[in-house]
Scaffold this active site. Structure first.
Site, PDB file in Angstrom:
ATOM      1  N   LYS A 164      -3.930  -1.839   4.642  1.00 26.18           N
ATOM      2  CA  LYS A 164      -4.657  -0.602   4.918  1.00 26.18           C
ATOM      3  C   LYS A 164      -5.368  -0.743   6.267  1.00 26.18           C
ATOM      4  O   LYS A 164      -6.160  -1.674   6.465  1.00 26.18           O
ATOM      5  CB  LYS A 164      -5.683  -0.328   3.824  1.00 26.18           C
ATOM      6  CG  LYS A 164      -5.084  -0.040   2.452  1.00 26.18           C
ATOM      7  CD  LYS A 164      -4.476   1.346   2.391  1.00 26.18           C
ATOM      8  CE  LYS A 164      -4.022   1.695   0.979  1.00 26.18           C
ATOM      9  NZ  LYS A 164      -3.487   3.069   0.884  1.00 26.18           N
ATOM     10  N   LYS A 263       5.892   8.826  -4.864  1.00 23.68           N
ATOM     11  CA  LYS A 263       4.893   8.608  -5.907  1.00 23.68           C
ATOM     12  C   LYS A 263       5.100   9.681  -6.961  1.00 23.68           C
ATOM     13  O   LYS A 263       4.952  10.870  -6.681  1.00 23.68           O
ATOM     14  CB  LYS A 263       3.474   8.673  -5.331  1.00 23.68           C
ATOM     15  CG  LYS A 263       3.121   7.491  -4.443  1.00 23.68           C
ATOM     16  CD  LYS A 263       1.715   7.610  -3.892  1.00 23.68           C
ATOM     17  CE  LYS A 263       1.384   6.391  -3.018  1.00 23.68           C
ATOM     18  NZ  LYS A 263       0.082   6.544  -2.328  1.00 23.68           N
TER      19      LYS A 263
END
Length: 372
Positions: A164, A263
């Site tokens: 991240k 997702k």
């Protein structure tokens, strides 16, 4: 498929370690566990994983609860001839609310697979016995990121690591990690922290030889990503921008990126996820299965999804013990040399640990089908 009742649980648990991005610091995770029971007493399980506040998407735990209670569940229970493949048609009058739809559709598909006595993935053509697992490193401090990678390398040997990043820490993080792990399969996830004005800055990330740069620009953008992809060498992976089959089709037409993460929760469940997968395969777009800091039920569905042939890159498939002291499925999901075993039992292939589920339940509601 004759339904008897639907139960919606709100569960919560503290993470073993905080999950940090430039948007949010998550220390405790809520989720909705959905149980669909048929008239023979079989139960299918699904999990909806919006966050408690709308920092990742417009849906939250509370909005999902409302949509399930007021719309999706009543529509489902009123349907006389329920077929899982018709769920999108049944809910055609309810726009959006993909995470709520996904959680309920997962439960329906799990129940249907159990009724058929077959592993859920096989309903969609799965032939794999294992799937590749990738890890997510969400730490703002470079030393902590390196420590997390070293720990995971010792315990699981994950097939790739997703870092991240933000415009404040990208060079510091990636430089430190590349110094310690020059050959590590590495990708970076920006969670929309950049704009097209940062193109020159993003070009400098090419030096880190990343597998891909995930969602650098706005969460709902396709056109600027297409411009950026022509400027930078690193493949762009689209995440939040792909919320539907039409989004994926538009992204391919515009050449907005070179990789897609699917997702299930973001796109609305099994049917939509498989449609997008097939579209990407047709156009030779590499695909991987993304994660949402899930509990074991959603992770089990993700394992089944990732076992489909079109998924060619490692997915966000952590072991149960990574996030939770106590997960809600048994056996615990484990990583062995970067691989997850695909189960072969009916439905999601894992048994829900009812005592563990009860212990994490903060609230539940039961909706029964009316008998005429």
């Amino acid at each position: 498929m004759n339904l008897h009742s639907i139960t919606v649980r709100v569960i919560s648990s503290t993470l073993n370690a905080p999950f940090m991005t430039h948007l949010q610091r998550v220390t405790r995770r809520e989720a909705l566990i959905i149980e669909v029971m048929d008239t023979d007493g079989r139960v299918g399980y699904g999990e909806a994983d919006p966050f408690s506040s709308p920092w990742y998407s417009e849906e939250t735990i509370q909005t999902c609860r409302l949509m399930l209670k007021e719309f999706l569940i009543p529509i489902l229970l009123a349907n006389r001839s329920l077929q899982p493949e018709k769920l999108d048609q049944i809910w055609a009058g309810v726009r959006g609310n993909h995470m709520a739809k996904s959680g309920l559709s997962q439960a329906i598909w799990d129940l249907y697979a159990k009724q058929q006595g077959v592993y859920l993935g096989k309903l969609f053509g799965s032939t794999k016995s294992t799937v590749e697992a990738g890890a997510v490193i969400a730490a703002n401090d470079p030393e902590r990121a390196v420590d997390q990678i070293e720990t995971l390398e010792k315990t699981g040997h994950y097939k790739r690591y997703k870092i991240k990043i933000s415009r404040k820490n990208d060079f510091e993080l990636l430089t430190k990690i590349r110094h310690h792990f020059p050959d590590l399969p590495l990708m970076a996830d920006a969670n929309s922290d950049y704009s097209l004005a940062d193109a020159d800055h993003l070009c400098h990330l090419d030096q880190f030889h990343l597998m891909m740069l995930e969602q650098p620009l706005a969460y709902n953008d396709l056109t600027d990503h297409a411009i950026l992809q022509k400027i930078i060498k690193t493949p762009i992976c689209l995440d939040e921008s792909i919320g539907s089959y039409q989004d994926a089709a538009n992204a391919i037409q515009l050449q907005s990126g070179q990789v897609v993460t699917i997702k299930m929760g973001r796109v609305g469940g099994w049917s939509q996820a498989v449609r997008i997968l097939n579209l990407c395969v047709t156009h030779s777009i590499p695909v991987w299965c993304g994660g949402m800091i899930e509990f074991g039920i959603a992770k089990a569905h993700n394992i089944a999804l990732a076992s489909l042939d079109g998924f060619s890159l490692p997915g966000d498939l952590f072991a149960s013990h990574h996030y939770w002291k106590q997960d809600i499925v048994t056996p615990a999901i484990a990583i062995d040399q970067g691989m997850v075993m695909v189960p072969n039992e009916p439905g999601i292939g894992f048994v829900v640990d009812r005592p563990a589920l009860d212990a994490l339940t903060d609230h539940h509601e039961v909706y029964c089908k009316k008998v005429k």
